[in-house]
Design a protein around this motif. Structure first.
Motif, mmCIF file in Angstrom:
data_model
loop_
_atom_site.group_PDB
_atom_site.id
_atom_site.type_symbol
_atom_site.label_atom_id
_atom_site.label_comp_id
_atom_site.label_asym_id
_atom_site.label_seq_id
_atom_site.Cartn_x
_atom_site.Cartn_y
_atom_site.Cartn_z
ATOM 1 N N VAL A 64 0.822 -1.203 0.000
ATOM 2 C CA VAL A 64 0.000 0.000 0.000
ATOM 3 C C VAL A 64 0.856 1.254 0.000
ATOM 4 O O VAL A 64 2.048 1.222 0.316
ATOM 5 N N THR A 65 0.210 2.352 -0.354
ATOM 6 C CA THR A 65 0.763 3.662 -0.052
ATOM 7 C C THR A 65 0.498 3.916 1.422
ATOM 8 O O THR A 65 -0.655 3.935 1.853
ATOM 9 N N VAL A 66 1.552 4.058 2.195
ATOM 10 C CA VAL A 66 1.399 4.152 3.643
ATOM 11 C C VAL A 66 0.694 5.463 3.996
ATOM 12 O O VAL A 66 1.103 6.545 3.571
ATOM 13 N N GLN A 108 1.025 -1.107 9.404
ATOM 14 C CA GLN A 108 1.675 -0.710 8.162
ATOM 15 C C GLN A 108 3.161 -0.479 8.397
ATOM 16 O O GLN A 108 3.554 0.045 9.437
ATOM 17 N N ARG A 109 3.973 -0.883 7.429
ATOM 18 C CA ARG A 109 5.417 -0.689 7.521
ATOM 19 C C ARG A 109 5.927 -0.047 6.232
ATOM 20 O O ARG A 109 5.716 -0.575 5.145
ATOM 21 N N THR A 110 6.597 1.071 6.362
ATOM 22 C CA THR A 110 7.169 1.732 5.194
ATOM 23 C C THR A 110 8.420 0.987 4.740
ATOM 24 O O THR A 110 9.353 0.801 5.525
ATOM 25 N N SER A 148 -2.098 8.983 -2.001
ATOM 26 C CA SER A 148 -1.061 9.769 -2.674
ATOM 27 C C SER A 148 -1.539 11.197 -2.946
ATOM 28 O O SER A 148 -0.770 12.157 -2.771
ATOM 29 N N ARG A 149 -2.785 11.350 -3.355
ATOM 30 C CA ARG A 149 -3.295 12.699 -3.637
ATOM 31 C C ARG A 149 -3.405 13.518 -2.353
ATOM 32 O O ARG A 149 -3.040 14.708 -2.337
ATOM 33 N N GLY A 160 5.633 7.355 1.130
ATOM 34 C CA GLY A 160 5.995 6.042 1.661
ATOM 35 C C GLY A 160 5.144 4.935 1.068
ATOM 36 O O GLY A 160 3.946 5.100 0.859
ATOM 37 N N ALA A 161 5.773 3.805 0.797
ATOM 38 C CA ALA A 161 5.060 2.614 0.328
ATOM 39 C C ALA A 161 5.614 1.411 1.073
ATOM 40 O O ALA A 161 6.777 1.401 1.473
ATOM 41 N N GLY A 162 4.772 0.394 1.266
ATOM 42 C CA GLY A 162 5.259 -0.787 1.969
ATOM 43 C C GLY A 162 4.160 -1.782 2.257
ATOM 44 O O GLY A 162 3.061 -1.705 1.699
#
Length: 299
Positions: free
Chosen positions: A147-149, A158-160, A201-202, A266-268
């Motif tokens: 996901v996009t964190v 959630q983990r980046t 993201s937006r 961040g993504a992860g």
């Protein structure tokens, strides 16, 4: 109170109709009612409110529905894993993904993991946003999600794993395409191709642009990052995007110009509980990140 009672009760709450559940379960409406009445006797409370068109859970019924749905989802997950053990299958890993996830982040990791564990069943659950990926994890429909964190969600960790810098996607013949970098202030006049409304993201982009006093206007919107890049290539407008793996490698019609002063995105990985994941699921998650590291994607 039995598991069947709870399963039928949750189904009734979701369908809001006793006869519809009876048809689904191939039983009589009175049999469905008996399950509900047994729960009402044991709790001493009215759980369903009869309405002119169907039924609806009462306040007490909604409390029981939420608890039962969560517990049944976890039980179904456990039964699925036990079935894998009984049938001799090495295991199943269910991964919730967005439209661009496998293409940009998982390709090499999936290939490496599959070569190492050809007998493991990999199931990819497609979702059209990070939020829905997180919901799939929370509802036990997926073990992992890339996901996009974003903001915390109860019941999900959630983990980046990567920090993706923001870039301006423009045609090479655009005046901004000749720049080495651009500033947030210089984005104010672009023909902006906007990201999906309420996407993580937006929200991240708009929040940080507002801190620079910049608000983008747009007449074009897209559902995913790849489409935004394509429209920028066609000259429809310019797109502000996270720099994804595989983009901008080699000459092309589009240039990706770094934007200074914007925090990276961040993504992860996301999971219900990291310490509750199976060893195979943990290995799969680690393999994807390891292969991304090898590709030189910025962290």
């Amino acid at each position: 109170m039995t598991l069947d009672d709870l399963r039928v009760f949750v189904a009734v709450c979701e369908a809001r109709n006793l006869s519809a559940v009876a048809r689904t379960l191939s039983c009589s409406q009175s049999a469905v009612s008996q399950h509900v009445r047994r729960l009402e006797r044991e709790t001493g409370l009215t759980l369903l409110e009869r309405r002119r068109r169907g039924v609806a859970p009462t306040q007490a019924g909604e409390i029981l529905r939420r608890a039962a749905a969560q517990g049944l989802a976890g039980l179904d997950d456990a039964l699925r894993r036990l079935d894998d053990l009984r049938s001799g299958v090495a295991g199943t890993i269910r991964v919730a993904t967005g439209a661009t996830t496998v293409r940009h982040f998982m390709g090499a990791g999936v290939t490496t993991f599959r070569a190492r564990h050809p007998e493991v069943n990999l199931q990819f659950v497609t979702a059209d946003s990070s939020r829905r990926c997180l919901e799939a994890v929370r509802s036990h429909d997926a073990d992992l999600a890339w996901v996009t964190v974003g903001p915390p969600l109860d019941g999900v960790e959630q983990r980046t794993s990567y920090e993706l810098p923001w870039v301006l996607a423009v045609r090479a013949d655009d005046p901004l395409g000749r720049r080495d970098t651009v500033t947030p202030a210089e984005l104010a006049g672009i023909r902006h191709i906007e990201l999906p409304e309420r996407s993580t993201s937006r929200v991240h982009l708009e929040m940080h642009l507002e801190r620079h006093g910049v608000r983008l206007t747009s007449t074009t919107s897209v559902a995913d990052w790849d489409t935004a890049l394509l429209l920028a290539e066609l000259g429809v407008g310019q797109a502000v995007l996270p720099a994804l793996p595989g983009w901008g490698r080699g000459p092309g019609v589009v240039r990706l110009v770094p934007i200074s002063g914007l925090p990276p995105l961040g993504a992860g990985w996301a999971a219900r509980q990291w310490d509750a994941l199976t060893p195979l699921a943990l290995e799969f998650a680690d393999t994807v990140v390891t292969e991304l590291n090898r590709s030189g994607v910025p962290r």
